[in-house]
Design an enzyme around this catalytic site. Structure first.
Site, PDB file in Angstrom:
ATOM      1  N   HIS A  79       0.834  -1.206   0.000  1.00 37.29           N
ATOM      2  CA  HIS A  79       0.000   0.000   0.000  1.00 37.29           C
ATOM      3  C   HIS A  79       0.868   1.255   0.000  1.00 37.29           C
ATOM      4  CE1 HIS A  79      -2.397   3.163   2.042  1.00 37.29           C
ATOM      5  NE2 HIS A  79      -3.344   2.702   1.243  1.00 37.29           N
ATOM      6  N   CYS A 480      -1.100  -1.931 -16.462  1.00 39.83           N
ATOM      7  CA  CYS A 480      -1.253  -0.879 -15.450  1.00 39.83           C
ATOM      8  C   CYS A 480      -0.617  -1.265 -14.125  1.00 39.83           C
ATOM      9  CB  CYS A 480      -2.718  -0.503 -15.274  1.00 39.83           C
ATOM     10  SG  CYS A 480      -3.738  -1.881 -14.730  1.00 39.83           S
TER      11      CYS A 480
END
Ligand code: PEP
Ligand code: MG
Length: 532
Positions: A79, A480
């Protein structure tokens, strides 16, 4: 991006972590997102480094104001790493030698203890954590030399470069770096804002469809507004919007923290009680009496949602299939926003992307919802816009049956963060415990989460592209995952015939150059062949 200016300074390296997001950051240590905002907020403006074992969506407001982020756990796609790269902010992740004690508000490394307020410097390009306050050298983004250089390189480039951007501000930044669209808008990042997260939590805590729909209704206008901003920033360029992807427990407190807080409440003094009420305010706590009911209720929901392997769990399209009203709300927000900005003359090309597909039936299920909502919105508003519905290829199974999936998917985008995780069987958040030894022993050459593993994962990318295009010859294919901004991976994508790469806004220039070099290199080889 700023760099450290080490000239004339004593440099004591405390630890080395992963160079998760380049640049440099110098600031005072803080251990919580709230503390970061308190110190670095507008009125005080003190530079801070947010130090955490790992970050979660709850830390986003602190990450926004911090100069840099340091974590002791997590890999190149954790994250902290992904979010900071999107923000163009320096991050050193997975610095395992550092013991972060968030409770005691101290970090220990090399026999030294650092407390909140102590200065450290981070080098996000090498992963170094340095004691004390070094100087930094600021970049000049509008450097005319750089512009001239890109003007020479760009004409060679045939592959498009898009950006991963989630909010209008990042989309504007991405355009400034020359991004030709958005390749990944992670919609969960649109729920992190202070006004939004309570509704998101209400939606997750709801145990029936009616309550879930009520919370989603509150989120709809906020999400629509964010999409309008992103579409306006990308006027004339495609915007790929991914439906909700992360496991829902990421938006709730951690099970262990809740257990500790429930136990603490029993013996808490007035000050501790006050701090607990403030901690759970977002969940509706106004007084200590509320906490007594709220915390056990939260714990029970967190336990219901608890998974042993959340990365392989209730996430991606699985969320939208079990809670179709989430996909419905998101599709409505996308199409209402698209129609609204189109009315104002903005050229809008939404591409709705369904994550973590393993079978064509999942794709068909979610595409049916998106297409139905599109039809409804177009009818209600008396206007249509062009759009596509496609998928991410993030699982080996999806790559294998890409020919089938392309029957339903109008485009593919390789989510190589998850595809690397699921192909190698390495957890993207924990791999850092293993990687240094693997690299030191020569078992693998480099971090496959940073540099695309062409030999393994690359085969899947190539095969899925070929199989998909066999079914749908004009299939648009992009990437991506974080590899979309890494030069050797960009070169591979060019050779494999991808239409575009997508990366964080601050890597767009690098990707543009790498794509131009790949095309120029190929041309040189062809020309050399002709003259033989
Ligand atoms: C991916 O898996 O490569 C991806 C882009 O999605 P995320 O990192 O959000 O899982
Ligand atoms: Mg993914």
């Amino acid at each position: 991006m700023p760099r450290l200016d080490e000239k004339g300074s004593k440099v004591e390296v405390l630890a080395k972590g992963l160079p998760a997001s380049p640049g440099a950051a110098v600031g005072q240590i803080v251990f919580t997102a709230d503390e970061a905002v308190e110190k670095a907020g507008l009125d005080r403006n003190i530079p801070v480094i947010l130090v955490r074992a790992e970050t979660t969506p709850e830390d986003i407001h602190g990450m926004e104001v911090a100069k840099g982020i340091l974590t002791s756990r997590g890999g190149m796609t954790s994250h902290a790493a992904v979010v900071t790269r999107g923000m163009g902010k320096c991050c050193v992740a997975g610095a395992g030698d550092i013991d972060v004690d968030e409770k005691a508000r101290e970090m220990r490394v090399k026999g030294q203890t650092f407390r909140a307020g102590d200065w450290i410097s981070l080098d996000g390009t090498t992963g170094r954590v340095i004691k004390g306050k070094l100087n930094t050298l600021d970049p000049s983004p509008d450097d005319p030399e750089l512009e001239k250089f890109m003007d020479w390189a760009d004409p060679y480039r045939t592959m498009k470069v898009r950006a991963n951007a989630d909010i209008p501000r990042d989309a504007i930044q991405a355009r400034a770096f020359g991004a030709e669209g958005i390749g990944l808008c992670r919609t969960e990042h649109m729920f992190f804002g202070e006004q939004k997260i309570p509704h998101m939590r209400a939606m997750i805590l709801a145990d029936n469809e009616k309550d879930r729909r009520a919370a989603l209704k509150k989120l709809l206008p906020m999400q629509r507004k964010d999409f309008e901003g992103v579409f306006k920033a990308m006027d004339g360029f495609p915007v790929t919007i991914r439906t909700l992807d992360p496991p829902l427990h990421e938006f709730l407190p951690r099970r262990e923290d809740l257990m500790v807080d429930i136990a603490t409440l029993q013996y808490a003094d007035a000050k501790e009680k006050k701090s607990l009420v403030s901690k759970y305010r977002d969940y509706g706590a106004k007084a200590v009496t509320d906490l007594k009911k709220l915390m056990p209720m939260l714990l029970s929901r967190v336990e219901q949602l608890h998974e042993f392997n959340p990365m392989l769990g209730h996430r991606g399209c699985r969320l939208g299939i079990t809670y179709p009203e989430i996909t419905e709300m998101q599709a409505r927000a996308i199409f209402e926003a698209a129609v609204a900005v189109a009315k104002d003359g903005v050229k809008v090309y939404p591409e709705v992307m369904i994550p973590l597909i393993a079978t064509v039936n999942e794709m068909a299920n979610q595409a049916a919802i998106v297409n139905r909502v599109a039809k409804e919105v177009f009818k209600e508003k008396g206007r249509t816009v062009e759009y596509l519905v496609g998928t991410m290829i993030e699982l080996p199974r999806a790559a294998l049956i890409a020919g089938e999936i392309a029957k339903e998917a109008e485009f593919f985008s390789f989510g190589t963060n998850d595809l690397t995780q699921t192909t190698w069987g390495f957890s993207r958040d924990d791999v850092n415990k293993i990687l240094p030894t693997y690299i030191a022993e020569g078992i693998i050459k480099q971090d496959p989460f940073a540099v695309l593993d062409q030999e393994g994962v690359g085969q899947l990318v190539k095969m899925a592209t070929e199989r998909g295009r066999k079914t749908r010859p004009n299939l648009k294919v992009g990437i991506c995952g974080e590899h979309g901004g890494e030069p050797s991976s960009v070169e591979f994508c060019y050779r494999t015939g991808l239409n575009y790469v997508s990366c964080s806004p601050f890597r767009v220039l690098t990707a543009r150059l790498a794509a131009a070099q790949a095309a120029a290199g190929e041309k040189l080889q062809i020309d050399a062949g002709r003259t033989k």
